[in-house]
Design a protein around this motif. Structure first.
Motif, mmCIF file in Angstrom:
data_model
loop_
_atom_site.group_PDB
_atom_site.id
_atom_site.type_symbol
_atom_site.label_atom_id
_atom_site.label_comp_id
_atom_site.label_asym_id
_atom_site.label_seq_id
_atom_site.Cartn_x
_atom_site.Cartn_y
_atom_site.Cartn_z
ATOM 1 N N ALA A 187 0.837 -1.204 0.000
ATOM 2 C CA ALA A 187 0.000 0.000 0.000
ATOM 3 C C ALA A 187 0.873 1.256 0.000
ATOM 4 O O ALA A 187 0.579 2.224 -0.720
ATOM 5 C CB ALA A 187 -0.937 -0.002 1.203
ATOM 6 N N LEU A 188 1.940 1.237 0.788
ATOM 7 C CA LEU A 188 2.846 2.385 0.824
ATOM 8 C C LEU A 188 3.482 2.613 -0.546
ATOM 9 O O LEU A 188 3.511 3.743 -1.042
ATOM 10 C CB LEU A 188 3.934 2.172 1.880
ATOM 11 C CG LEU A 188 5.025 3.243 1.943
ATOM 12 C CD1 LEU A 188 4.434 4.589 2.368
ATOM 13 C CD2 LEU A 188 6.133 2.815 2.875
ATOM 14 N N LEU A 189 3.946 1.549 -1.169
ATOM 15 C CA LEU A 189 4.578 1.685 -2.487
ATOM 16 C C LEU A 189 3.574 2.184 -3.530
ATOM 17 O O LEU A 189 3.926 2.978 -4.401
ATOM 18 C CB LEU A 189 5.213 0.365 -2.925
ATOM 19 C CG LEU A 189 6.460 -0.064 -2.143
ATOM 20 C CD1 LEU A 189 6.927 -1.442 -2.588
ATOM 21 C CD2 LEU A 189 7.581 0.961 -2.293
ATOM 22 N N THR A 215 11.337 3.226 -10.421
ATOM 23 C CA THR A 215 12.759 3.339 -10.096
ATOM 24 C C THR A 215 13.108 2.420 -8.934
ATOM 25 O O THR A 215 14.091 1.678 -8.989
ATOM 26 C CB THR A 215 13.119 4.803 -9.752
ATOM 27 O OG1 THR A 215 12.761 5.636 -10.846
ATOM 28 C CG2 THR A 215 14.600 4.942 -9.455
ATOM 29 N N PHE A 216 12.294 2.461 -7.895
ATOM 30 C CA PHE A 216 12.554 1.614 -6.727
ATOM 31 C C PHE A 216 12.487 0.130 -7.108
ATOM 32 O O PHE A 216 13.341 -0.658 -6.724
ATOM 33 C CB PHE A 216 11.550 1.928 -5.610
ATOM 34 C CG PHE A 216 11.840 1.218 -4.323
ATOM 35 C CD1 PHE A 216 12.867 1.630 -3.498
ATOM 36 C CD2 PHE A 216 11.080 0.122 -3.934
ATOM 37 C CE1 PHE A 216 13.144 0.975 -2.316
ATOM 38 C CE2 PHE A 216 11.353 -0.541 -2.754
ATOM 39 C CZ PHE A 216 12.388 -0.117 -1.939
ATOM 40 N N VAL A 252 11.612 6.624 -1.042
ATOM 41 C CA VAL A 252 10.898 5.401 -0.653
ATOM 42 C C VAL A 252 11.452 4.880 0.672
ATOM 43 O O VAL A 252 10.692 4.528 1.584
ATOM 44 C CB VAL A 252 10.997 4.323 -1.753
ATOM 45 C CG1 VAL A 252 10.408 3.007 -1.273
ATOM 46 C CG2 VAL A 252 10.298 4.790 -3.021
ATOM 47 N N ARG A 253 12.770 4.844 0.791
ATOM 48 C CA ARG A 253 13.373 4.341 2.040
ATOM 49 C C ARG A 253 12.989 5.212 3.244
ATOM 50 O O ARG A 253 12.719 4.691 4.336
ATOM 51 C CB ARG A 253 14.887 4.260 1.878
ATOM 52 C CG ARG A 253 15.295 3.123 0.983
ATOM 53 C CD ARG A 253 16.788 2.973 0.897
ATOM 54 N NE ARG A 253 17.104 1.757 0.145
ATOM 55 C CZ ARG A 253 18.295 1.459 -0.298
ATOM 56 N NH1 ARG A 253 19.314 2.264 -0.078
ATOM 57 N NH2 ARG A 253 18.500 0.348 -0.955
ATOM 58 N N GLU A 312 9.865 5.912 8.231
ATOM 59 C CA GLU A 312 8.866 6.690 8.966
ATOM 60 C C GLU A 312 7.667 5.838 9.364
ATOM 61 O O GLU A 312 7.194 5.899 10.496
ATOM 62 C CB GLU A 312 8.407 7.863 8.094
ATOM 63 C CG GLU A 312 7.409 8.768 8.791
ATOM 64 C CD GLU A 312 6.952 9.899 7.880
ATOM 65 O OE1 GLU A 312 5.731 10.124 7.821
ATOM 66 O OE2 GLU A 312 7.807 10.529 7.235
ATOM 67 N N GLN A 313 7.180 5.022 8.416
ATOM 68 C CA GLN A 313 5.966 4.250 8.701
ATOM 69 C C GLN A 313 6.254 3.014 9.562
ATOM 70 O O GLN A 313 5.451 2.645 10.394
ATOM 71 C CB GLN A 313 5.297 3.808 7.404
ATOM 72 C CG GLN A 313 3.987 3.085 7.651
ATOM 73 C CD GLN A 313 3.059 3.153 6.471
ATOM 74 O OE1 GLN A 313 3.298 3.831 5.495
ATOM 75 N NE2 GLN A 313 1.971 2.444 6.569
#
Length: 182
Positions: free
Chosen positions: A126-128, A138-139, A170-171, A176-177
Motif C-alpha cells: 500500500a505504501l509503495l 525506479t525503486f 521510498v526508504r 517513517e511508517q
C-alpha cells in the motif's frame, strides 16, 4: 512391489499362431506412441514395447484368435505398461530417505508469524502504491533487479542523482511508517 507376469492365453492346437514379425512391422510405432502416453517416458515406453514383442513371441503359439492380433498385442503392452508405471511409482516412493521431510519443512511456518508477515507485506504494498509511478518504477528496478544506481539510471534513461533521490524517498517513507532502517 512384484507385479504379476503377463500370461499367455491358452488355445487349441488347430488355430494358427500369430505372426509376431508382421505385427512388429505394422504396429511398432503406433504401439510405442500408445505406451509412451501411458508411461510418459520414451525410454520406459521403448523398454515396454521391446518386452511386449518378447512376450508376444513367447506366447504366439498359444494365441487364441478370439480378438485381432493387434488387439492382443496392445493388451500385452498395456499390462506391461501398467507394471512399469507401478514400478516407477514404487521407486519414487523408496527414493525418499527417512527424515527428508524434516529437512525441507519450513521452520518459520508458524501461523502467527505468517499472518504478521502477510499484514506487513500488505502495508508495504500500500505504501509503495501511494508513490507516483516513476518513483515506484525506479525503486522496483533497483530492488527487484538488484542492480546499481548507475545501471538503473542507464536502464531508465535518467540521471544517477534522480535514481538516488527516488530510492531515498521510498526508504525514508518506509523508515517513517515502520520504524525500520531500509
Amino acid at each position: 512391489m512384484m507385479s504379476a507376469p503377463v500370461s499367455c492365453a491358452a488355445t487349441s492346437p488347430a488355430q494358427p499362431a500369430v505372426d509376431v514379425q508382421r505385427l512388429f512391422i505394422e504396429h511398432r510405432q503406433h504401439l510405442l506412441r500408445f505406451v509412451q502416453r501411458y508411461t510418459r517416458s520414451l525410454e520406459d515406453a521403448e523398454d515396454v514395447v521391446q518386452n511386449t514383442f518378447i512376450e508376444a513371441m513367447r506366447c504366439a503359439d498359444r494365441f487364441a484368435g478370439l480378438s485381432k492380433p493387434s488387439t492382443w498385442l496392445f493388451g500385452i503392452a498395456l499390462n506391461l505398461a501398467r507394471n512399469q508405471v507401478r514400478r516407477n511409482s514404487a521407486d519414487l516412493y523408496e527414493a525418499v530417505k527417512e527424515g527428508y521431510f524434516e529437512q525441507i519443512k519450513d521452520q518459520r511456518a508458524n501461523p502467527a508469524e505468517l499472518c504478521e508477515s502477510r499484514q506487513i507485506s500488505s502495508r508495504v504494498d500500500a505504501l509503495l502504491r501511494s508513490f507516483p509511478p516513476k518513483i515506484r518504477e525506479t525503486f522496483d528496478v533497483v530492488v527487484s533487479r538488484d542492480i546499481t544506481y548507475e545501471e538503473a539510471a542507464d536502464y531508465l534513461a535518467v540521471p544517477v542523482g534522480t535514481v538516488r533521490s527516488r530510492v531515498s524517498r521510498v526508504r525514508a517513507a518506509v523508515r517513517e511508517q515502520f520504524g525500520a532502517s531500509a
